[in-house]
Motif scaffolding. Structure first.
Motif: not given
Lengths: 356, 267
Positions: A93, A117-118, A124, A128, A145-146, B3-5, B9, B13, B97, B99-106
């Motif tokens: 995404t 995303r969920k 990567f 990361s 974050l999740y 999980p359903s943020p 959240s 977050v 770091f 990038q891993s935040v950006l692919v999270a559903p936050a």
């Protein structure tokens, strides 16, 4: 991995995609989550439909379509510049494709990011982790974050650390750990929220051979124990060999899809490689008086033939003193790649794969 | 098991990303020293060394230059800290770091909020050390004015951190940020009435000072310090205007920051 349909949340409201102009994708195919259910019960974990992507004028992907069934370790194999990282970024995404669409568990990666995303866990090319934080702090942050928190999160982390043999490292700073360990923690990060699809970009980068083997086992474990689908990109043949299925990408095009065995069986029998002073002359003569498909690849004569050992004897007699070296081997994935593309592996590795 | 943020959240977050900034700061001692020492030296050298050579125009009787430059120094601490903290967005991106935040559903808002609050908190915490020094130079600080000062600094800090976030978001290297620092942030600070009273400036410069949002930030801090007493430097915009401008600046910067995180890329 169904969402709870009884609870309208914010994402829920966002989930319904805007009406499609394309009549092919009518809204009656979409369930309440905006998920495309035309596949019925057999949801593909990942479905890529005619995706093309251009960075400016340069085409990175051209009309790539493939589908990945659930519970597989699926490899996107290709040389650097083949387009696999671009496809990886689209699936995770981070990048909107120029054309075409991709679905993860039925959700469009460009239109339904929140739902996608969920369901994905991403690792990567470079780990990361926040190097200043401890392993535990990194994982807690990831959980938050999740939307995971409290007891449930602690138990999940503890369980995974045990399973990945990292329990004694929990309070060490990430910076003090070896590359192999960092990669393992990165994997824990990626599967912490129990994603349906785990996406890994060149997971074996920077790992020594033993750590690479270990990684392969971990990925199989994630597939079997967690029931996830693992999709990884790689340019390493040994890693690709361990995948259930491979999609070979070259210069932005899908060249072949199949199991490693399928791909290798494209190559007939044995592979003979000949180094010689004047390869063109020899090649011409081979074409005249021998069976098998012979071609000049990178100044080397390459012959695919059954019963290669017999042919070698005849070749040596036919060209006394002209052959410098000769080799005979069972076909590898590398041979399959040459067979499919007519080029040596890594020949175009200098092609830019920009857009990091 | 999914999980359903949801809305809850947002804070989860934001809090975790804020906490991360705190941890990182505590583990990088040099940052603490650098952030406090720089404005302190600035203030002492300019304030006491050059203070004798000019007096702030329009300043009330009995106000030394050292005292005049204090609110500006506080804002400078906040500026340095919050901006330098948000530069780390560039490192976060480079080290993977982010990038891993950006692919999270936050949500983008929660990511921006965590990062900005982290930077702003650090700014205020360091300014706090400095606020304690105020009585030493003869500023009669009450509990109320100290609280007002910190609240003002927090608002200023949030706005600056959000601005730093916006500037850093698209940047590929920290070098680029230094150019921005020199071309935008330092002039912004110098032309805010921090070290030179706006009343003494030439016409064109006073225009810049008037449109500079930081002018109102510095003035807000000045108002807060002298909450009850007389204004030591006349000709300040009113406290209401200062609060309004500073608040709107912080709010709109945050909106821009949130919008930037949400923008999908095509390259």
């Amino acid at each position: 991995m169904q969402t709870n349909p009884g609870r309208p949340t914010d994402e829920y409201a966002n989930a319904a995609p805007p009406p499609e102009s394309d009549a092919m994708v009518g809204r009656d195919h979409l369930d309440t989550d905006g998920r495309d259910t035309r596949e019925g019960m057999e949801l593909q974990a990942v479905k890529v439909e005619a995706i093309s992507h251009k960075y400016g004028q340069r085409a990175a992907l051209t009309e790539v379509s493939l589908s990945v069934p659930t519970r597989q370790v699926f490899g996107l194999l290709g040389p650097n510049g083949g387009g696999k990282t671009t496809l990886f970024r689209i699936l995770s995404t981070l990048l909107t494709p120029t054309r075409g669409r991709a679905l993860i568990n039925g959700f469009d990666v460009a239109k339904n990011r929140a739902e996608v995303r969920k369901r994905i866990g991403v690792a990567f090319q470079s780990a990361s982790l926040d190097k200043e934080l401890t392993v535990m702090e990194n994982l807690r942050c990831q959980g938050h974050l999740y939307g995971l928190r409290g007891r449930a999160l602690s138990e999940r982390i503890d369980g995974l650390l045990q399973r990945f043999k990292l329990a004694d490292r929990a309070n060490e700073r990430a910076a003090h750990l070896s590359g192999g360990l960092q990669r393992r923690i990165d994997l824990v990060k990626a599967i912490l929220h129990r994603p349906a699809v785990v996406l890994l970009d060149e997971p074996s980068t920077g790992l020594d051979p033993s750590a690479r083997l270990e990684l392969t086992d971990l990925l199989k474990e994630i597939r079997d124990c967690d029931g996830a689908t693992v999709l990884l990109t790689t340019h390493m043949m040994d890693e690709a060999d361990h995948c259930n299925q491979l999609a070979v990408l070259d210069q932005g095009r899908l060249v072949a899809v199949g199991t490693p065995e399928d791909l290798k069986s494209n190559v007939r029998g044995d592979v003979i490689c000949i180094t010689a002073k004047c390869p063109e002359q020899i090649l011409a003569k081979i074409h005249l008086s021998f069976d098998g498909s012979a071609a000049l690849v990178d100044q080397e004569i390459r012959i695919e033939v059954e019963n290669g050992h017999q042919m070698i004897a005849r070749l040596m007699e036919s060209f006394p003193g002209q052959i410098e070296a000769v080799s005979l081997a069972k076909p590898t994935l590398e041979d399959a790649f040459v067979h499919l593309t007519g080029r040596h592996w890594g020949e175009n590795s200098e092609t830019l794969e920009s857009g990091r | 098991m999914n999980p359903s943020p949801s809305e809850g959240s947002l804070w989860l977050v934001a809090r975790t990303l804020w906490y991360r900034e705190m941890l990182r700061f505590m583990r990088q001692r040099s940052r603490i020293i650098g952030a406090v020492a720089t404005p302190l030296i600035f203030w002492i050298v300019i304030g006491s060394g050059m203070g004798r050579s000019f007096r702030p125009v329009g300043a009330a009787e009995g106000v030394t230059y050292l005292e005049y430059a204090l609110p500006g120094s506080l804002v400078l601490i906040v500026l340095f800290t919050s901006i330098f903290s948000t530069i780390s967005t560039i490192e976060d991106r480079r080290e993977g770091f982010l990038q891993s935040v950006l692919v999270a559903p936050a949500s983008g808002a929660s990511i921006a909020l965590g990062k900005i609050l982290g930077a702003a908190s650090l700014g205020v915490m360091q300014a706090l050390v400095f606020v304690v020094l105020l009585p030493l130079v003869g500023v009669p600080l009450t509990l109320l004015s100290a609280a007002a000062t910190l609240a003002s600094l927090a608002t200023v800090s949030f706005g600056l951190a959000a601005m730093g976030f916006v500037l850093a978001w698209r940047m590929q290297s920290t070098q680029g940020f230094h150019a921005v620092m020199n071309l935008l942030l330092m002039p912004m600070w110098l032309l805010s009435g921090a070290f030179f009273p706006p009343s003494g400036a030439s016409t064109w410069m006073s225009w810049i000072i008037q449109v500079n949002p930081l002018t109102y930030g510095v003035a807000l801090v000045r108002h807060s310090i002298y909450l009850s007493g007389s204004d030591p430097v006349g000709l300040l915009p009113s406290a209401t205007v200062c609060l309004l401008v500073t608040g709107i600046f912080a709010g709109s910067m945050f909106v821009v920051a949130t919008a930037m995180t949400a923008r999908p890329t095509t390259s």
